[in-house]
Design a protein around this motif. Structure first.
Motif, PDB file in Angstrom:
ATOM      1  N   SER A  71      -5.109 -23.053 -71.776  1.00 45.94           N
ATOM      2  CA  SER A  71      -4.643 -22.313 -70.604  1.00 45.94           C
ATOM      3  C   SER A  71      -3.177 -22.669 -70.410  1.00 45.94           C
ATOM      4  O   SER A  71      -2.853 -23.727 -69.889  1.00 45.94           O
ATOM      5  CB  SER A  71      -5.485 -22.736 -69.391  1.00 45.94           C
ATOM      6  OG  SER A  71      -5.324 -21.847 -68.336  1.00 45.94           O
TER       7      SER A  71
ATOM      8  N   THR B 144      -8.455 -21.693 -64.685  1.00 47.91           N
ATOM      9  CA  THR B 144      -8.236 -23.041 -65.241  1.00 47.91           C
ATOM     10  C   THR B 144      -8.891 -24.060 -64.315  1.00 47.91           C
ATOM     11  O   THR B 144      -8.560 -24.109 -63.131  1.00 47.91           O
ATOM     12  CB  THR B 144      -6.730 -23.376 -65.329  1.00 47.91           C
ATOM     13  OG1 THR B 144      -6.046 -22.326 -66.013  1.00 47.91           O
ATOM     14  CG2 THR B 144      -6.513 -24.694 -66.074  1.00 47.91           C
ATOM     15  N   LEU B 145      -9.799 -24.858 -64.866  1.00 50.44           N
ATOM     16  CA  LEU B 145     -10.416 -25.942 -64.098  1.00 50.44           C
ATOM     17  C   LEU B 145      -9.837 -27.269 -64.560  1.00 50.44           C
ATOM     18  O   LEU B 145      -9.457 -27.422 -65.733  1.00 50.44           O
ATOM     19  CB  LEU B 145     -11.933 -25.962 -64.326  1.00 50.44           C
ATOM     20  CG  LEU B 145     -12.740 -24.811 -63.704  1.00 50.44           C
ATOM     21  CD1 LEU B 145     -14.202 -24.921 -64.132  1.00 50.44           C
ATOM     22  CD2 LEU B 145     -12.636 -24.830 -62.184  1.00 50.44           C
TER      23      LEU B 145
ATOM     24  N   TYR C 224     -13.890 -31.033 -64.378  1.00 49.21           N
ATOM     25  CA  TYR C 224     -14.725 -29.995 -63.759  1.00 49.21           C
ATOM     26  C   TYR C 224     -15.168 -28.945 -64.772  1.00 49.21           C
ATOM     27  O   TYR C 224     -15.914 -28.030 -64.440  1.00 49.21           O
ATOM     28  CB  TYR C 224     -13.968 -29.323 -62.592  1.00 49.21           C
ATOM     29  CG  TYR C 224     -14.221 -30.049 -61.279  1.00 49.21           C
ATOM     30  CD1 TYR C 224     -15.125 -29.551 -60.353  1.00 49.21           C
ATOM     31  CD2 TYR C 224     -13.581 -31.247 -60.996  1.00 49.21           C
ATOM     32  CE1 TYR C 224     -15.379 -30.225 -59.160  1.00 49.21           C
ATOM     33  CE2 TYR C 224     -13.821 -31.932 -59.811  1.00 49.21           C
ATOM     34  CZ  TYR C 224     -14.725 -31.415 -58.901  1.00 49.21           C
ATOM     35  OH  TYR C 224     -14.982 -32.077 -57.730  1.00 49.21           O
TER      36      TYR C 224
ATOM     37  N   GLY D  37     -17.132 -27.218 -67.936  1.00 51.61           N
ATOM     38  CA  GLY D  37     -18.431 -27.344 -68.600  1.00 51.61           C
ATOM     39  C   GLY D  37     -19.547 -27.833 -67.699  1.00 51.61           C
ATOM     40  O   GLY D  37     -20.544 -28.378 -68.195  1.00 51.61           O
TER      41      GLY D  37
ATOM     42  N   VAL E  27     -19.242 -24.865 -62.876  1.00 55.43           N
ATOM     43  CA  VAL E  27     -18.437 -24.605 -61.674  1.00 55.43           C
ATOM     44  C   VAL E  27     -17.746 -23.236 -61.763  1.00 55.43           C
ATOM     45  O   VAL E  27     -17.732 -22.458 -60.809  1.00 55.43           O
ATOM     46  CB  VAL E  27     -17.392 -25.736 -61.465  1.00 55.43           C
ATOM     47  CG1 VAL E  27     -16.451 -25.400 -60.323  1.00 55.43           C
ATOM     48  CG2 VAL E  27     -18.108 -27.053 -61.199  1.00 55.43           C
TER      49      VAL E  27
ATOM     50  N   ASN F 257     -11.633 -20.921 -78.573  1.00 54.55           N
ATOM     51  CA  ASN F 257     -12.030 -21.469 -77.263  1.00 54.55           C
ATOM     52  C   ASN F 257     -13.454 -20.988 -76.954  1.00 54.55           C
ATOM     53  O   ASN F 257     -13.680 -20.146 -76.086  1.00 54.55           O
ATOM     54  CB  ASN F 257     -11.053 -20.994 -76.183  1.00 54.55           C
ATOM     55  CG  ASN F 257     -11.249 -21.694 -74.842  1.00 54.55           C
ATOM     56  OD1 ASN F 257     -12.195 -22.485 -74.677  1.00 54.55           O
ATOM     57  ND2 ASN F 257     -10.391 -21.396 -73.883  1.00 54.55           N
ATOM     58  N   PRO F 258     -14.454 -21.536 -77.699  1.00 51.09           N
ATOM     59  CA  PRO F 258     -15.822 -21.009 -77.586  1.00 51.09           C
ATOM     60  C   PRO F 258     -16.420 -21.166 -76.190  1.00 51.09           C
ATOM     61  O   PRO F 258     -17.198 -20.322 -75.758  1.00 51.09           O
ATOM     62  CB  PRO F 258     -16.617 -21.821 -78.612  1.00 51.09           C
ATOM     63  CG  PRO F 258     -15.813 -23.045 -78.878  1.00 51.09           C
ATOM     64  CD  PRO F 258     -14.376 -22.651 -78.666  1.00 51.09           C
ATOM     65  N   ARG F 259     -16.026 -22.224 -75.475  1.00 53.92           N
ATOM     66  CA  ARG F 259     -16.606 -22.399 -74.129  1.00 53.92           C
ATOM     67  C   ARG F 259     -16.139 -21.269 -73.199  1.00 53.92           C
ATOM     68  O   ARG F 259     -16.940 -20.686 -72.464  1.00 53.92           O
ATOM     69  CB  ARG F 259     -16.213 -23.749 -73.540  1.00 53.92           C
ATOM     70  CG  ARG F 259     -16.817 -23.953 -72.149  1.00 53.92           C
ATOM     71  CD  ARG F 259     -16.527 -25.327 -71.604  1.00 53.92           C
ATOM     72  NE  ARG F 259     -15.111 -25.616 -71.706  1.00 53.92           N
ATOM     73  CZ  ARG F 259     -14.606 -26.837 -71.794  1.00 53.92           C
ATOM     74  NH1 ARG F 259     -15.385 -27.878 -71.806  1.00 53.92           N
ATOM     75  NH2 ARG F 259     -13.315 -27.016 -71.874  1.00 53.92           N
TER      76      ARG F 259
ATOM     77  N   TYR G 113     -17.036 -16.188 -70.271  1.00 56.31           N
ATOM     78  CA  TYR G 113     -16.763 -14.783 -69.934  1.00 56.31           C
ATOM     79  C   TYR G 113     -17.980 -13.915 -70.248  1.00 56.31           C
ATOM     80  O   TYR G 113     -18.369 -13.056 -69.452  1.00 56.31           O
ATOM     81  CB  TYR G 113     -15.529 -14.277 -70.692  1.00 56.31           C
ATOM     82  CG  TYR G 113     -14.238 -14.961 -70.283  1.00 56.31           C
ATOM     83  CD1 TYR G 113     -13.849 -15.003 -68.942  1.00 56.31           C
ATOM     84  CD2 TYR G 113     -13.416 -15.568 -71.218  1.00 56.31           C
ATOM     85  CE1 TYR G 113     -12.670 -15.628 -68.557  1.00 56.31           C
ATOM     86  CE2 TYR G 113     -12.241 -16.201 -70.837  1.00 56.31           C
ATOM     87  CZ  TYR G 113     -11.875 -16.226 -69.508  1.00 56.31           C
ATOM     88  OH  TYR G 113     -10.716 -16.851 -69.131  1.00 56.31           O
TER      89      TYR G 113
END
Ligand SMILES: CC(C)(COP(=O)(O)OP(=O)(O)OC[C@H]1O[C@@H](n2cnc3c(N)ncnc32)[C@H](O)[C@@H]1OP(=O)(O)O)[C@@H](O)C(=O)NCCC(=O)NCCS
Length: 183
Positions: A34, A104-105, A109, A111, A114, A144-146, A151
């Motif tokens: 990010s 952006t976390l 936070y 995974g 949230v 960025n698989p997470r 999404y």
């Protein structure tokens, strides 16, 4: 020393400080996933100052009771010509009722579900600004698989891959707000 009257006159004085902590604390990996122009006070101030000027809206997630900022959810209500061209190639005609979005976390936070908990609030804000679809601001990095999973599980559809000016592979994704419910 700061006076309450100064904060009342300009609440951004405090907002900037909190945002600096958030940006400055992001790990190298989060900064890669990010990207911001910088991670210092000047950037934090620019991010805050741009709110309600031009097309930017930025929402922060605040941890209670610490007051620590643990998330930044950014909207841009203008579309870039490059986005319009890329989506057109994929058969999607972007319109004034579309917007760009990027979350952006804070590292600790990520995974934990949230972002998904917050997402109905994000779609509600977009709807309240008359938006019908949300596209990813600058796409999501292909590695960025997470975020891609995040999404997908929140209703975004993959539009197609593209290679940015920096040679990095990314993916465009779009959400039709008619397909989701509010909070
Ligand atoms: C992207 C982001 C906002 C998502 O919010 P989040 O709270 O972490 O997401 P959630 O926990 O709600 O969902 C993440 C999903 O990805 C899955 N996931 C986590 N790591 C994964 C991996 N390496 N591969 C595949 N899926 C993964 C989780 O299991 C979860 O899916 P599930 O509920 O089906 O199990 C957050 O992770 C973040 O800020 N990341 C760093 C910055 C970033 O990448 N921003 C997006 C730029 S486009």
């Amino acid at each position: 020393m700061l006076a309450l009257t100064e904060v009342a006159d300009d609440p951004l004085i405090l907002t900037s400080r909190l945002t600096l902590g958030f940006l400055g604390d992001l790990s190298g990996d989060s900064r890669r996933l990010s990207t911001f122009d910088g991670y210092d006070l000047a950037t934090a101030s620019e991010l805050c100052d741009a709110i309600a000027r031009y097309d930017k809206l930025r929402l922060v997630l605040e941890e209670v009771p610490s007051g620590r900022i643990v998330g930044l959810f950014e909207f841009s209500f203008d579309l870039h010509t490059e986005d319009i061209a890329r989506y057109r190639e994929a058969g999607i005609r972007l319109a004034a009722t579309d917007c760009r979005f990027g979350p952006t976390l804070a590292d600790d936070y990520q995974g934990r579900g949230v972002g998904t908990q917050v997402f109905p609030l994000v779609t509600d804000v977009a709807r309240r600004f008359g938006r019908k679809r949300i596209i990813l601001w600058g796409g999501v990095l292909a590695d960025n698989p997470r975020a891609i999973r995040y999404y997908q599980k929140n209703g975004f559809q993959a539009v197609g891959p593209f290679t940015g000016a920096d040679g990095v592979r990314s993916l465009d994704m779009i959400l039709d707000l008619d397909s989701t419910r509010g909070p």
